[in-house]
Write a protein that holds these residues in place. Structure first.
Motif, PDB file in Angstrom:
ATOM      1  N   GLY A 122       0.813  -1.208   0.000  1.00  0.00           N
ATOM      2  CA  GLY A 122       0.000   0.000   0.000  1.00  0.00           C
ATOM      3  C   GLY A 122       0.849   1.262   0.000  1.00  0.00           C
ATOM      4  N   ILE A 123       1.961   1.242   0.732  1.00  0.00           N
ATOM      5  CA  ILE A 123       2.867   2.402   0.751  1.00  0.00           C
ATOM      6  C   ILE A 123       3.481   2.622  -0.628  1.00  0.00           C
ATOM      7  N   VAL A 124       3.855   1.532  -1.290  1.00  0.00           N
ATOM      8  CA  VAL A 124       4.447   1.654  -2.621  1.00  0.00           C
ATOM      9  C   VAL A 124       3.418   2.205  -3.606  1.00  0.00           C
ATOM     10  N   PHE A 125       2.182   1.754  -3.504  1.00  0.00           N
ATOM     11  CA  PHE A 125       1.127   2.298  -4.365  1.00  0.00           C
ATOM     12  C   PHE A 125       0.942   3.797  -4.119  1.00  0.00           C
ATOM     13  N   PHE A 126       1.012   4.215  -2.868  1.00  0.00           N
ATOM     14  CA  PHE A 126       0.859   5.631  -2.570  1.00  0.00           C
ATOM     15  C   PHE A 126       2.028   6.442  -3.136  1.00  0.00           C
ATOM     16  N   ILE A 127       3.242   5.895  -3.046  1.00  0.00           N
ATOM     17  CA  ILE A 127       4.397   6.589  -3.626  1.00  0.00           C
ATOM     18  C   ILE A 127       4.251   6.677  -5.144  1.00  0.00           C
ATOM     19  N   GLU A 128       3.729   5.621  -5.750  1.00  0.00           N
ATOM     20  CA  GLU A 128       3.492   5.666  -7.192  1.00  0.00           C
ATOM     21  C   GLU A 128       2.462   6.741  -7.539  1.00  0.00           C
ATOM     22  N   TYR A 129       1.445   6.894  -6.690  1.00  0.00           N
ATOM     23  CA  TYR A 129       0.427   7.916  -6.933  1.00  0.00           C
ATOM     24  C   TYR A 129       1.040   9.312  -6.984  1.00  0.00           C
ATOM     25  N   GLY A 146      -5.015  11.566 -14.119  1.00  0.00           N
ATOM     26  CA  GLY A 146      -5.796  11.740 -12.893  1.00  0.00           C
ATOM     27  C   GLY A 146      -6.644  10.513 -12.593  1.00  0.00           C
ATOM     28  N   LEU A 147      -7.270   9.944 -13.624  1.00  0.00           N
ATOM     29  CA  LEU A 147      -8.052   8.715 -13.430  1.00  0.00           C
ATOM     30  C   LEU A 147      -7.154   7.547 -13.052  1.00  0.00           C
ATOM     31  N   CYS A 148      -5.976   7.482 -13.652  1.00  0.00           N
ATOM     32  CA  CYS A 148      -5.029   6.422 -13.283  1.00  0.00           C
ATOM     33  C   CYS A 148      -4.567   6.591 -11.842  1.00  0.00           C
ATOM     34  N   GLY A 149      -4.364   7.843 -11.428  1.00  0.00           N
ATOM     35  CA  GLY A 149      -3.999   8.092 -10.036  1.00  0.00           C
ATOM     36  C   GLY A 149      -5.090   7.673  -9.071  1.00  0.00           C
ATOM     37  N   ASN A 150      -6.349   7.899  -9.447  1.00  0.00           N
ATOM     38  CA  ASN A 150      -7.460   7.464  -8.596  1.00  0.00           C
ATOM     39  C   ASN A 150      -7.477   5.942  -8.446  1.00  0.00           C
ATOM     40  N   LEU A 151      -7.199   5.227  -9.536  1.00  0.00           N
ATOM     41  CA  LEU A 151      -7.119   3.764  -9.448  1.00  0.00           C
ATOM     42  C   LEU A 151      -5.975   3.320  -8.548  1.00  0.00           C
ATOM     43  N   GLY A 178      -9.055  -3.476  -9.797  1.00  0.00           N
ATOM     44  CA  GLY A 178      -8.264  -2.256  -9.925  1.00  0.00           C
ATOM     45  C   GLY A 178      -6.983  -2.482 -10.707  1.00  0.00           C
ATOM     46  N   LEU A 179      -6.317  -3.612 -10.469  1.00  0.00           N
ATOM     47  CA  LEU A 179      -5.098  -3.917 -11.213  1.00  0.00           C
ATOM     48  C   LEU A 179      -5.384  -4.125 -12.697  1.00  0.00           C
ATOM     49  N   VAL A 180      -6.446  -4.871 -12.995  1.00  0.00           N
ATOM     50  CA  VAL A 180      -6.793  -5.118 -14.393  1.00  0.00           C
ATOM     51  C   VAL A 180      -7.199  -3.818 -15.078  1.00  0.00           C
ATOM     52  N   LEU A 181      -7.991  -2.995 -14.396  1.00  0.00           N
ATOM     53  CA  LEU A 181      -8.432  -1.730 -14.981  1.00  0.00           C
ATOM     54  C   LEU A 181      -7.261  -0.782 -15.210  1.00  0.00           C
ATOM     55  N   ARG A 182      -6.294  -0.777 -14.309  1.00  0.00           N
ATOM     56  CA  ARG A 182      -5.102   0.043 -14.521  1.00  0.00           C
ATOM     57  C   ARG A 182      -4.351  -0.425 -15.758  1.00  0.00           C
ATOM     58  N   GLY A 183      -4.275  -1.735 -15.971  1.00  0.00           N
ATOM     59  CA  GLY A 183      -3.595  -2.246 -17.155  1.00  0.00           C
ATOM     60  C   GLY A 183      -4.289  -1.828 -18.437  1.00  0.00           C
ATOM     61  N   THR A 184      -5.598  -1.985 -18.510  1.00  0.00           N
ATOM     62  CA  THR A 184      -6.329  -1.588 -19.712  1.00  0.00           C
ATOM     63  C   THR A 184      -6.285  -0.078 -19.919  1.00  0.00           C
ATOM     64  N   TRP A 185      -6.270   0.692 -18.826  1.00  0.00           N
ATOM     65  CA  TRP A 185      -6.260   2.145 -18.959  1.00  0.00           C
ATOM     66  C   TRP A 185      -4.905   2.659 -19.423  1.00  0.00           C
ATOM     67  N   PHE A 186      -3.819   2.037 -18.967  1.00  0.00           N
ATOM     68  CA  PHE A 186      -2.506   2.394 -19.496  1.00  0.00           C
ATOM     69  C   PHE A 186      -2.428   2.105 -20.991  1.00  0.00           C
ATOM     70  N   HIS A 239     -14.257   1.025 -20.016  1.00  0.00           N
ATOM     71  CA  HIS A 239     -13.230   0.113 -19.482  1.00  0.00           C
ATOM     72  C   HIS A 239     -13.683  -0.493 -18.159  1.00  0.00           C
ATOM     73  N   ALA A 240     -14.266   0.325 -17.286  1.00  0.00           N
ATOM     74  CA  ALA A 240     -14.699  -0.168 -15.974  1.00  0.00           C
ATOM     75  C   ALA A 240     -15.793  -1.218 -16.133  1.00  0.00           C
ATOM     76  N   ILE A 241     -16.753  -0.961 -17.010  1.00  0.00           N
ATOM     77  CA  ILE A 241     -17.822  -1.939 -17.233  1.00  0.00           C
ATOM     78  C   ILE A 241     -17.260  -3.230 -17.821  1.00  0.00           C
ATOM     79  N   GLY A 242     -16.349  -3.106 -18.782  1.00  0.00           N
ATOM     80  CA  GLY A 242     -15.748  -4.297 -19.383  1.00  0.00           C
ATOM     81  C   GLY A 242     -14.970  -5.125 -18.379  1.00  0.00           C
TER      82      GLY A 242
END
Length: 289
Positions: A122-129, A146-151, A178-186, A239-242
């Motif tokens: 969780g700390i690493v995810f926050f640093i990535e944000y 911004g949407l990727c940061g929210n994910l 969340g991980l899958v959605l981040r991948g498709t969004w990137f 993407h979220a619905i898919g």
């Protein structure tokens, strides 16, 4: 972050990890929901099946060293040097996490348990944000990141919650989605921001400098920018619905084949579940008088 290659590589990392995690966690939960416990990484038996984790331990340092090389190259751009330095730090932290996942079984579980690893993740995810979108300008680009940061924040919160309540399958399910959605969004960001074929109407790339691959997405008219922002939000909803449909589909297929054994579901945990069920079946029966 400002290149098509980095976005595609991030998508190639996140999509398999998210789908694999969803598959194994759902399989374990369907075996016995009352004994489900989330894990930071679902190691397979035999060990050679953890090929994806071994690939990450090799790919992360290569990516980190590549970011350091770019950091040393762009000496005339302090903004991008700052961004590259922080991105290489994030990649190094993910590399450290991957090594800890591999060493978890060989270290005292009291000092390196899943709760501690979830907090660290969780700390690493926050640093990535804090580094997502650094050095990127342009209204449409800011909406994308911004949407990727929210994910990323959602993944961070899920990890911290699972550190407290590892039996919460709903949070595990949200984390996988969340991980899958981040991948498709990137992947979507790479197509829309760094290719001319999928660029929004009235918007085009402007190179920051001749020697850099960093680009800014600019729109000729204000209406084109507003339309682009609306399309970005519409794409994100799609993407979220898919991702939700795919996740529910995986869970539904596993629920129909819950007797099949996969990964850790066929290892020590399944043996423990079967032993518990055997003890339950052998309990003496009492008749009501």
């Amino acid at each position: 972050m400002a290149s098509m290659a980095t976005h595609f590589s991030a998508a190639l990392f996140l999509l398999p990890v998210g789908l694999r995690r969803l598959f194994f966690s759902s399989s374990l939960y369907l075996k016995n929901p009352s004994l489900f416990r989330s894990k930071t990484w679902y190691l397979s038996d035999p060990k050679w099946k953890n090929l994806d984790l071994y690939v990450l331990t090799v790919a992360f340092p290569i990516a980190s060293f590549s970011e350091i090389f770019l950091f040393l190259t762009f000496t005339g751009h302090p903004t991008y040097r700052f961004s590259f330095m922080h991105q290489s730090l994030v990649l190094f932290l993910y590399w450290a996490l991957a090594i800890l996942f591999l060493l978890r079984d060989n270290i005292d579980p009291l000092t390196l348990n899943d709760n501690f690893l979830f907090v660290l993740t969780g700390i690493v995810f926050f640093i990535e944000y804090t580094v997502i979108g650094n050095g990127i300008s342009g209204h449409i680009s800011e909406v994308f990141y911004g949407l990727c940061g929210n994910l990323t924040v959602i993944c961070c919160c899920c990890c911290l919650y699972l550190a407290i309540r590892p039996r919460a399958f709903f949070m595990e399910f949200c984390f996988c989605c969340g991980l899958v959605l981040r991948g498709t969004w990137f992947f979507q960001a790479a197509l829309c921001l760094y290719t001319d074929v999928f660029a929004f109407k009235g918007c085009h790339k402007i190179m920051v400098s001749p020697e850099s691959e960093n680009a800014e997405l600019k729109c000729d008219l204000e209406d084109d920018g507003l339309r682009g922002v609306a399309l970005v939000n519409l794409l994100f909803i799609g993407h979220a619905i898919g991702v939700l449909l795919v996740s529910f589909g995986v869970f539904g297929v596993l629920s129909r084949h819950r007797n099949s054994r996969h990964g850790e579901a066929s290892g020590p945990l399944l043996a423990e579940l079967q032993s518990d069920s055997t003890v339950t079946l052998t309990l003496p029966e009492f008749e009501l008088e």
